[in-house]
Design an enzyme around this catalytic site. Sequence first.
Site, PDB file in Angstrom:
ATOM      1  CG  ASN A   9      -1.886  17.521  -2.908  1.00  0.00           C
ATOM      2  OD1 ASN A   9      -1.836  16.749  -4.209  1.00  0.00           O
ATOM      3  ND2 ASN A   9      -1.266  15.319  -2.344  1.00  0.00           N
ATOM      4  CE  LYS A  11      -4.467  15.538   0.286  1.00  0.00           C
ATOM      5  NZ  LYS A  11      -3.827  14.640   1.055  1.00  0.00           N
ATOM      6  CG  HIS A  97       0.099  11.022  -1.931  1.00  0.00           C
ATOM      7  ND1 HIS A  97      -1.343  10.843  -1.178  1.00  0.00           N
ATOM      8  CD2 HIS A  97       0.046  12.822  -1.232  1.00  0.00           C
ATOM      9  CE1 HIS A  97      -1.602  11.740   0.038  1.00  0.00           C
ATOM     10  NE2 HIS A  97      -0.613  12.911   0.399  1.00  0.00           N
ATOM     11  CD  GLU A  99      -4.476  11.330  -0.483  1.00  0.00           C
ATOM     12  OE1 GLU A  99      -4.144  12.051  -0.650  1.00  0.00           O
ATOM     13  OE2 GLU A  99      -4.437  11.921   1.747  1.00  0.00           O
ATOM     14  CD  GLU A 169       2.008  14.283   2.192  1.00  0.00           C
ATOM     15  OE1 GLU A 169       1.895  15.076   2.340  1.00  0.00           O
ATOM     16  OE2 GLU A 169       1.827  13.284   1.362  1.00  0.00           O
ATOM     17  N   GLY A 175      -4.842  14.864   7.001  1.00  0.00           N
ATOM     18  CA  GLY A 175      -5.848  15.381   6.973  1.00  0.00           C
ATOM     19  C   GLY A 175      -6.658  14.673   8.868  1.00  0.00           C
ATOM     20  CB  SER A 215      -2.140  18.581   9.691  1.00  0.00           C
ATOM     21  OG  SER A 215      -3.897  17.565   9.828  1.00  0.00           O
TER      22      SER A 215
HETATM   23  P1  13P Z   1      -3.178  17.059   4.119  1.00  0.00           P
HETATM   24  O1  13P Z   1      -1.968  18.475   4.905  1.00  0.00           O
HETATM   25  O2  13P Z   1      -4.338  17.854   4.509  1.00  0.00           O
HETATM   26  O3  13P Z   1      -3.303  16.980   6.347  1.00  0.00           O
HETATM   27  O4  13P Z   1      -2.795  17.088   3.880  1.00  0.00           O
HETATM   28  C1  13P Z   1      -1.192  16.216   4.278  1.00  0.00           C
HETATM   29  C2  13P Z   1      -1.221  15.883   2.296  1.00  0.00           C
HETATM   30  O5  13P Z   1      -1.689  14.597   1.965  1.00  0.00           O
HETATM   31  C3  13P Z   1      -0.353  16.681   1.042  1.00  0.00           C
HETATM   32  O6  13P Z   1       0.036  15.824   0.467  1.00  0.00           O
END
Ligand code: 13P
Length: 254
Positions: A9, A11, A97, A99, A169, A175, A215
């Site tokens: 992803n 992003k 997601h 976010e 997740e 992150g 992560s």
């Molecule tokens: P990270 O791997 O940066 O923690 O992000 C996970 C994520 O949100 C994947 O969709």
Amino acid sequence: MRKQIAAANWKMNLSIQQAEDLMDEILKMEYGLSDNQEVLIAVPFPYLMRIKEKLSTQKQFNICAQNSAATKNGAYTGETSAEILKSIDVFYAIIGHSERREYFHENNQLLAQKIDLALASGIKPVFCCGEPLSIREANNQNDYVETQLKESLFHLNATQMKNFIIAYEPIWAIGTGKTASSHQAQEMHLHIRTVLCTQYGHEIANSISILYGGSVKASNAAEIFEKPDVDGGLVGGASLVAAEFSTIIKSLKK
Ligand code: 13P
């Protein structure tokens, strides 16, 4: 055996040049993927067609959108519908997601609409669920995730659920560099599968790939993916580094 999937992803990162270079770097490596292994690359909307072209000779790599709209079409400036994705041959989309839930106020009901429209256009959703830190600290994560699944997915029939992709997740692990332990991941994945089994039966529950996200990196992927109910990962930060992501792909169960 259900699909083992490494999903990147990206992003809202990378210029088109950087995105193409990264994709080339990742594709340079040899993976020897088997038929039950798959790689998804979720890129910003404007890059979908260019990166898809690069994947066209790669049987096991597929392009993925990071979102799709909750409405079919019409006057929704800035949105991209499942129908539009289908028209450019994009057949996967991340939906729900954390976010999107947090910054764009997407709730379980709205996500149910997105799921319906995606399925109606033949798009396979990568449906994300996962609890915030406060819920984990109160040890309510199982109920919290179960509600997310029920309210967004359980109106679907068994055929629609076949080959669905779910990504667990935990928000506190995204992150932050703070990964859930492989034990915590397995525990939740098993819970999700049990909930799916109660609703849809054994066969369907066992056909659904459940990815872990939060992560994931080259150094911890193998340990997490090795757990019986973890079918790969949804990877943010580490998917932006070719060497990291290629190791993650190689860490998938055979
Ligand atoms: P990270 O791997 O940066 O923690 O992000 C996970 C994520 O949100 C994947 O969709």
